[in-house]
Design a protein around this motif. Structure first.
Motif, short mmCIF file in Angstrom:
data_model
loop_
_atom_site.label_atom_id
_atom_site.label_comp_id
_atom_site.label_asym_id
_atom_site.label_seq_id
_atom_site.Cartn_x
_atom_site.Cartn_y
_atom_site.Cartn_z
N GLY A 93 0.77 -1.14 -0.11
CA GLY A 93 -0.18 0.11 0.01
C GLY A 93 0.82 1.38 0.08
O GLY A 93 0.54 2.21 -0.48
N GLU A 129 -7.12 9.79 4.47
CA GLU A 129 -7.14 9.40 5.79
C GLU A 129 -6.62 10.40 6.60
O GLU A 129 -6.91 10.84 7.52
N GLY A 187 -6.23 6.56 -4.03
CA GLY A 187 -7.12 5.45 -3.57
C GLY A 187 -6.34 4.33 -2.82
O GLY A 187 -5.02 4.56 -2.33
N HIS A 188 -6.92 3.22 -2.41
CA HIS A 188 -6.36 2.20 -1.35
C HIS A 188 -6.60 0.94 -2.29
O HIS A 188 -7.57 0.62 -3.01
N VAL A 193 -7.15 -2.99 -2.63
CA VAL A 193 -7.93 -4.26 -1.76
C VAL A 193 -7.31 -5.58 -2.08
O VAL A 193 -6.90 -6.00 -3.44
N ALA A 246 -10.96 -6.83 1.10
CA ALA A 246 -10.77 -5.88 2.23
C ALA A 246 -9.72 -4.98 1.93
O ALA A 246 -8.71 -5.21 0.96
N LYS A 247 -9.98 -3.73 2.41
CA LYS A 247 -8.76 -2.64 2.17
C LYS A 247 -7.57 -3.07 2.87
O LYS A 247 -7.70 -3.74 4.01
N SER A 262 -4.49 -3.49 4.92
CA SER A 262 -4.32 -2.75 6.28
C SER A 262 -3.46 -3.86 7.44
O SER A 262 -3.77 -4.97 7.22
N ARG A 283 -6.37 -5.77 9.34
CA ARG A 283 -6.74 -6.83 8.86
C ARG A 283 -5.92 -8.04 8.36
O ARG A 283 -6.56 -9.11 7.63
N GLN A 330 -8.82 5.87 -6.95
CA GLN A 330 -9.86 5.07 -6.46
C GLN A 330 -9.00 3.64 -5.81
O GLN A 330 -9.69 3.24 -4.72
N GLY A 331 -8.15 3.34 -6.56
CA GLY A 331 -7.29 2.16 -5.88
C GLY A 331 -7.76 0.94 -6.80
O GLY A 331 -8.46 0.99 -7.82
N ASP A 347 -8.07 -3.98 -7.08
CA ASP A 347 -7.87 -5.34 -6.42
C ASP A 347 -6.52 -5.87 -6.66
O ASP A 347 -6.37 -6.08 -7.87
#
Length: 848
Positions: free
Chosen positions: A49, A581, A616-617, A619, A623-624, A626, A629, A659-660, A662
């Motif tokens: 990320g 964020e 973006g992030h 996935v 799930a994002k 992180s 997670r 947006q990020g 997958d």
């Protein structure tokens, strides 16, 4: 044979030896400051990320350099703070030993990723040479009355054992550890950011920032135009003067009751809906309101005191959000509604905050959702004073008994919920029949005329608590002296260095571990020479990051925080890319500090970042990505397997940058295959003969597309266009002409810098490819005929694409995968592709 490991090691060594990425800050033409958010150097190292964000910024910066700008792309480390301290406690290693190791590991990973960072100008917030100037900034605010100390309700994390800013509390829990947050009353240092709320809000109108980021700041600053209305007290439970209202809720048409009619405890409220004052059936004060003690009767004292103790255990953010079941306590006292002259009860409740408005609200349950819920909970009157346009009239109804409800579309229909929309006034005395806008103007004029109200502007933004009761941070440069009071540390004595102490574990006392070390905090007062003691709190790490961008150009100037000439030449920042964020933390605080320094004459600008774009992030596994997670991955293995260039290109291809996308391990092979084909195309290119006109037209269309997309951060569609061109270039395994492939190497360079440098050299060039001009397209050759192709996923239409008439299936499939509306439906392995030329593409996936 293309060997990424060999190519990348060679060019990283050459960049270092040649100073390729070292910026000429003094003499370089067209300065362009490209900033990326500096990382917190965790022990786990860089994760994918992080690299997604850094690569996007690097691609944009490299493109600007090839457009002729002198680009400055620095990078450093945000290394103070509770994250590092908690990890050090967990593993039993002192942060002064842990952090340098973490930084070294991060630096290794960042260099391996091929960033164009100028490593000669880096910062580390834990370096005394850096935080000397962080402390200097504190002193600038203190000298201007913008840093102050007071006892206040603060958010306290019982696990981290420190104060949290409101922005660091999510859903009532600490954003870092998830522990339920409590409220405590502690002596804290604050910055008066609320004084800057009007400017912070107004400047958002012209800043070139992502709209989502601006919207978050606008919401957090929270400007409200409204009115302060004073409700006079009753005397022995009876409103002084003639009270002509009745239990039916009819309103007096005489002048409003003025504040002077009361005895000694008038209550002033703030409201944005003065048009509804005739429906105010009770008042609510914040539990901390200074009038609560005076208003509480003996009969209610025990209940009120118990409720205030209960509220003191809650965090401030949960109260601000106010989504829980409403709670409250009656004080036993009454006030007078200045419009109706009705006797209304005074309550306290936790959904009213002392730091917004006056800490008191007039409750209009007929027209406010929170007030409605509260009235239903406690059986308080609900009066309808606004009817929807076209609804029935009616002058009666509303007072009755506990929980009485009146008015809806017709003014006397029962209320199932608060009506918060516009309409016409009812049960509002002489203002009946007016629409809400006109009624508001007339009612405010009426109240102001009778000295019951004044027009005001309020902001939701509260002052910034910067005190932290931890060890790992810059000490706040203040000394307390019994004779002189609070004394700032003289600038000549900065930095106040953080001492090495072995027992840095925080406790629940509410004081810093530094307070356990008299040998450090016992000092002489710099003013009188008498006995003094240092402030033992350290400052919030967001102060460290609120000015780091100012330090980068001047990092070699030890005598000033930022050199005036360099600062004037390079700032404000031209392009800043980072995560949303930080919209109401870092970005807001950085703007505030810059404004303060501008007002102090230290900076020639008041906004630090001319252009900001939020990325973006990623996935992964639905799930994002992180740490919480457990789905983060290190880039090291991927760069070893595929090469840094292929991995960089994949990260920019997996979805729209803002947006990020997958993250799928198996998909990286596609970008590696593209670079393999690029290598082979350059190695096999011929110089003899002439290039094919159709291929040259496709090249210029690609050049136009990539040139348009990179400034918009549409990296995925730029890569899709280059992949499509590669299919044209190598159709039927044709041998490309040098003129057909050489510009493609330049287009690829921002995404895959190592292979681009290698191929550029093999094409006979001696200068770095990043010191060459970006290829210019011919508008005539770049014009193409297009058709609209329907894109289906598992037989369902998911979008349409404009493609060139001769585009093949692979080209259209790549374009479809880059389209966000289509990409979100491409779940699972692609099993089959059905293509009807120039009409339809249907992708059949395993999920179908």
């Amino acid at each position: 044979m293309y060997d990424p490991a060999v190519v990348e090691q060679r060019w990283q060594a050459r960049w270092e030896a040649r100073g390729t990425n070292v910026t000429d800050l003094e003499g370089g033409p067209h300065p362009y400051y490209a900033l990326m958010m500096f990382p917190y150097p965790s022990a786990e190292g860089l994760h994918v990320g992080n690299l997604f964000a850094f690569t996007g910024s690097d691609v944009f910066a490299r493109y600007q350099r090839m457009r002729g700008e002198t680009v400055f792309e620095p990078l450093g480390y945000d290394a103070f703070g509770i994250h590092s301290e908690n990890y050090a406690l967990k593993v039993g290693v002192h942060p002064m030993e842990l952090i340098p190791r973490n930084i070294a590991n991060f630096g290794r990973q960042l260099r391996r990723a091929g960033l164009m960072a100028d490593w000669t100008r880096t910062v580390d917030t834990t370096d005394p040479a850096y935080y000397r100037w962080t402390q200097w900034i504190f002193l600038q605010l203190y000298e201007r009355g913008l840093a102050y100390r007071k006892k206040a309700a603060v958010n306290w994390c019982p696990f981290d054992k420190t104060v949290l800013a409101n922005e660091q509390v999510i859903g009532g829990e600490c954003e870092r550890c998830g522990t339920r947050v409590e409220q405590r009353f502690l002596e804290q240092w604050f910055f008066a950011i609320s004084r800057y709320a009007p400017r912070l809000l107004a400047n958002l109108d012209w800043l070139d920032w992502s709209e989502t980021t601006k919207a978050q700041q606008q919401h957090w600053i929270g400007r409200s135009e409204g009115v302060e209305i004073t409700f006079p007290p009753g005397v022995d439970g009876i409103v002084r003067g003639s009270a002509s209202s009745s239990a039916s809720g009819s309103a007096s048409t005489s002048a409003p009751t003025s504040a002077s009619a009361g005895r000694d405890a008038s209550i002033t409220v703030f409201t944005t809906r003065p048009d509804t004052i005739f429906g105010a059936t009770y008042l609510v004060l914040a539990p901390e309101h200074p009038l609560v003690d005076a208003l509480t009767t003996d009969a209610q004292r025990a209940a009120v005191d118990a409720y205030r103790r209960q509220t003191a255990e809650q965090d401030l953010v949960s109260r601000r959000v106010g989504t829980r079941t409403k709670t409250g306590v009656f004080t036993g006292s009454f006030a007078s509604n200045p419009a109706t002259r009705e006797r209304i009860p005074v309550w306290i409740a936790d959904y009213v905050l002392m730091d917004y408005g006056t800490g008191a609200v007039m409750a209009v349950p007929g027209h406010d959702e929170r007030d409605f819920e509260f009235a239903r909970q406690f059986g308080l009157p609900i009066v309808r004073v606004v009817a929807e346009a076209g609804g029935g009239g009616g002058g009666g109804g509303g007072g009755g008994g506990a929980g009485a409800e009146r008015g809806a579309g017709g003014a006397d229909a029962p209320l199932a919920a608060a009506y918060t929309g516009p309409g016409r006034l009812v049960r509002s005395g002489p203002f009946d029949g007016l629409d809400t806008d006109e009624g508001q103007r007339r009612i405010v004029d009426w109240l102001v005329e009778h000295d019951c109200a004044r027009r005001v502007e309020n902001f939701r933004l509260h002052d910034w608590c910067i005190s932290r009761q931890r060890y790992w941070g810059p000490p706040i440069p203040i000394i307390y002296c019994d004779a002189c009071g609070t004394v700032p540390v003289p600038e000549r004595d900065l930095p106040v260095e953080l001492p090495y102490i072995a027992d840095f574990t925080p406790d629940d006392s509410g004081v810093s571990p530094l307070a356990r070390h008299e040998e450090w905090y016992r000092v002489r007062c710099p003013r009188c020479g008498g006995a003094g003691r240092r402030e033992t709190d350290v400052s919030d790490t967001f102060l460290d990051s609120a000015w780091y961008f100012l330090r980068y150009p001047s990092v070699h100037h030890a005598d000033v925080p930022f050199d005036r000439a360099l600062t004037r030449r390079w700032l404000p920042v031209d392009s800043y890319i980072g995560g949303n964020e930080h919209a109401v933390l870092h970005l807001l605080y950085a703007r505030f500090i810059t404004m303060v320094l501008h007002d102090a004459g230290a900076l020639p600008f008041e906004e630090p970042f001319t252009r900001f774009r939020a990325h973006g992030h990623i996935v992964r596994n639905g799930a994002k990505m992180s740490k919480s997670r457990g789905n983060i991955v290190s880039p090291d293995a991927y760069m070893s397997t595929w090469g840094a260039d292929a991995f960089r290109t994949y990260l920019m291809f997996l979805g729209p940058f803002e947006q990020g996308g997958d993250f799928r391990d198996t998909a990286i092979s596609g970008t590696r295959r593209f670079l393999d084909r690029l290598w082979a195309s350059v190695m096999g290119a011929v110089r003899d003969g002439t290039p094919e006109p159709a291929v040259i037209r496709a090249l210029h269309r690609t050049m136009r597309k990539v040139t348009d997309d990179i400034p918009r951060l549409s990296f995925n569609t730029a890569i899709a266009a280059m992949m499509a061109y590669m299919n044209t270039l190598r159709a039927a395994e044709r041998v490309p002409h040098r003129a057909e492939v050489e510009p493609l190497v330049q287009l690829v360079a921002p995404f895959a810098p190592h292979i681009a440098e290698e191929l550029w050299e093999r094409l006979g060039h001696t200068r770095s490819i990043f010191d060459t001009a970006w290829p210019a397209y011919d508008p005539v050759l770049a014009t193409a005929e297009t058709v609209t192709v329907a894109i289906q996923v598992n037989g369902k239409l998911r979008g349409t694409l404009q493609v060139e008439t001769d585009a093949d299936e692979e080209t259209i499939l790549a374009a479809a995968a880059a389209d966000p509306g289509v990409a979100k439906h491409l779940v699972g392995e692609v099993r089959k592709v059905i293509y009807v030329p120039a009409r339809l593409l249907n992708v059949v996936t395993a999920a179908g």
